[in-house]
Design an enzyme around this catalytic site. Structure first.
Site, PDB file in Angstrom:
ATOM      1  N   HIS A  67       0.916  -1.239   0.063  1.00 56.09           N
ATOM      2  CA  HIS A  67       0.099  -0.033   0.007  1.00 56.09           C
ATOM      3  C   HIS A  67       0.967   1.413   0.049  1.00 56.09           C
ATOM      4  O   HIS A  67       0.945   1.979   1.075  1.00 56.09           O
ATOM      5  CB  HIS A  67      -0.898   0.029   1.196  1.00 56.09           C
ATOM      6  CG  HIS A  67      -2.226   0.861   1.121  1.00 56.09           C
ATOM      7  ND1 HIS A  67      -2.146   2.309   0.787  1.00 56.09           N
ATOM      8  CD2 HIS A  67      -3.257   0.769   1.655  1.00 56.09           C
ATOM      9  CE1 HIS A  67      -3.222   2.558   1.108  1.00 56.09           C
ATOM     10  NE2 HIS A  67      -4.302   1.804   1.570  1.00 56.09           N
ATOM     11  N   GLU A 101      -0.177   1.019  -5.610  1.00 53.23           N
ATOM     12  CA  GLU A 101      -0.179  -0.150  -4.901  1.00 53.23           C
ATOM     13  C   GLU A 101      -0.071  -1.348  -5.754  1.00 53.23           C
ATOM     14  O   GLU A 101      -1.021  -1.771  -6.294  1.00 53.23           O
ATOM     15  CB  GLU A 101      -1.296  -0.235  -3.743  1.00 53.23           C
ATOM     16  CG  GLU A 101      -1.594   1.012  -2.872  1.00 53.23           C
ATOM     17  CD  GLU A 101      -2.865   0.761  -2.436  1.00 53.23           C
ATOM     18  OE1 GLU A 101      -3.246  -0.179  -1.933  1.00 53.23           O
ATOM     19  OE2 GLU A 101      -3.515   1.869  -2.059  1.00 53.23           O
TER      20      GLU A 101
END
EC number: 5.1.3.15
Length: 290
Positions: free
Chosen positions: A158, A260
């Site tokens: 992330h 991500e």
């Protein structure tokens, strides 16, 4: 922590008791939180930071840190019951190897087996993350199914990337790519050109493996490349959602965007017993014109 730290690496603890590995190397400075195995800053020598970290996050123990590269595993989002984005980003990890040479630092951490008790009884995993930190940042997350049954796996690295002003930034490399808009649940839309962000964005681009570049008006460009990933999540909470997020500054949405590397949406995997899968992201600054 079981590995011995080489020169230029140190174990530190903040005022709240959270532990970090601090890296001071001629090629790079960086910080990794042992809880969550989360790199929270990385600054190659002579360059600007590769990651965004919330300036108001107190970095308390037992909390998910807002910024850097949280490890979303073994599920992405709320696709399974339990904490959002799984257990890895708030669990303690063990450092099992640390090496350095003239160019970079290499660290390997492992999620303790006892942390797997939070998962379903028939789930048995081995999970390891490797950081290679120098002129660029590389994060490799390797999952191995140690159980007797096939297991679903969705995950993401992330990555919070910094921008001077999100309204003057663009993202290229996803032109023509299909995506799922998670705000509307609409699928199979094709990206018509560079991504420009002027509102909340939460999308899973899929059937895609090529590099993606974040361009800024000041000429700075960051490139994200991936392995073991056919999907990429693009996320910016914008103002209304940012106000509801923990440890997020009021105008923080203007200074970040998440690109991500993932196995999300149609790219979620199923690992057979004994099978391993490695998800990799690499982030580096590249020449550009904004």
């Amino acid at each position: 922590m079981t590995a011995t730290l080489p020169e230029g690496l140190a174990l530190t603890r903040n005022a709240h008791g959270r532990e970090f590995i601090q890296i001071n190397h001629p090629a790079v400075t960086a910080t990794i939180a042992l809880e969550g195995a989360q790199v929270i800053d990385c600054v190659p020598a002579g360059k600007q930071p590769l990651l965004w970290m919330s300036p108001i996050d107190p970095r308390m123990p037992g909390t998910a840190l807002r910024g850097g590269i949280p490890l979303c595993w073994p599920w992405f989002g709320n696709s399974r019951p339990g904490p959002a984005h799984g257990i890895a980003r708030t669990s303690p990890w063990q450092l099992i190897d640390a090496q350095r040479d003239d160019q970079q630092v290499r660290l390997r951490l492992e999620l303790a087996a006892e942390q797997m008790k939070a998962l379903l009884p028939d789930e048995r995993w081995h999970l390891q993350v490797e950081f290679v930190i120098g002129k660029q940042l590389s994060v490799s997350l390797t999952s191995t199914n140690l159980g007797k049954q096939a297991q679903p796996l969705s995950q993401a690295l992330h990555s919070y990337l910094p921008v001077a002003d999100i309204t003057q930034a663009s993202i290229t490399g996803l032109e023509g790519c299909r995506y799922i808009d998670q705000l509307t649940s609409q699928e199979h839309r094709a990206q018509p050109g560079p991504i420009l962000i002027d509102q909340e964005v939460d999308r899973i681009y899929y059937d895609h493996t090529a590099p993606v570049i974040l361009h800024q008006h000041n000429g700075r460009c960051l490139e994200v490349t991936r392995e073991g990933s056919h999907s990429l999540v693009v996320w910016n909470p914008w103002q209304a959602k940012a106000a509801r997020l923990s440890q997020f500054p009021q105008d923080g949405f203007r200074q970040m965007v998440c690109l991500e590397a993932s196995n999300a949406g149609p790219d979620a995997r199923v690992l057979e017993p004994g099978q391993s899968h490695t998800l990799v992201t690499r982030i580096r600054q590249v020449p550009g014109t904004g």
